[in-house]
Design a protein around this motif. Sequence first.
Motif: not given
Length: 243
Positions: A57-63, A121-141
């Motif tokens: 899944a991580v490698k597919q994200y990279n692709v 603790g700290g930070g706003s979360g890398s997945s908030n607002d789909h910022r790391m996955n803006p296309r909202r592709v589901v790579f893992f179920e």
Amino acid sequence: MNFRTPRRSAAFTLIELLTVIAIIAILMSILFPAIGIVKDQANRTRARNDVVNIVAAVKQYNVEYGKYPIIEDPVADATKDAVCGSEKAISGGSPIKNSELFNTLRAIAAGINGSGGGGKGGGSGSSNDHRMNPRRVVFFEGRSVTNAASPKGGFLDRVESGNPDNKGSYYDPWGEQYTIIIDQNIDNLLNNPPLPYTDFASPNEPRAGVGAFSLGKDNQLGNKGDKTYKNGTTASDDVASWQ
């Protein structure tokens, strides 16, 4: 004079009953260990499939995006590899929950301060607002755990008790979070921070872009906590995939 042969009672005698009970006890003593072995093997197979699928899944994200997902937010140190998962597997500090990665891979807009936190603790979360996955592709179920109080073999999607920061984390069949390390500094080595296994110290670190592992049935790093993935011919019960 008419003599009748007395008929034998159809009921069990005490000796016969005790004999039957003894046979059943012997059969159960043989069967139960076999059931345990089958269950252990099924759990290992499930964990093996999980770690392979996580890496894929991580490698597919990279692709898809031309880069690996960032686990920590604010932006992580690009000179180091990214790691998240079990506290028992990562020495030093408070490791990031693996939900911070899986929320991105599952296209779930949740992070440390979002619905269902994900990291330390700290930070706003890398997945908030789909910022790391803006296309909202589901790579893992994956399936959800059946017991939120003692999560095993799936995602903790509902938090009924305990630390809510664990929501969205992915657990192995024995109740520990899978640990994932990603080659964020793009040197094709999983070594910075070093893998916790002593037998993978430089120059024996895996030449890979992504690694995922489970601590196995004993929930200890290496063979009964010796921190070796494989010591000579003695292999730990940990389950890993380095690709």
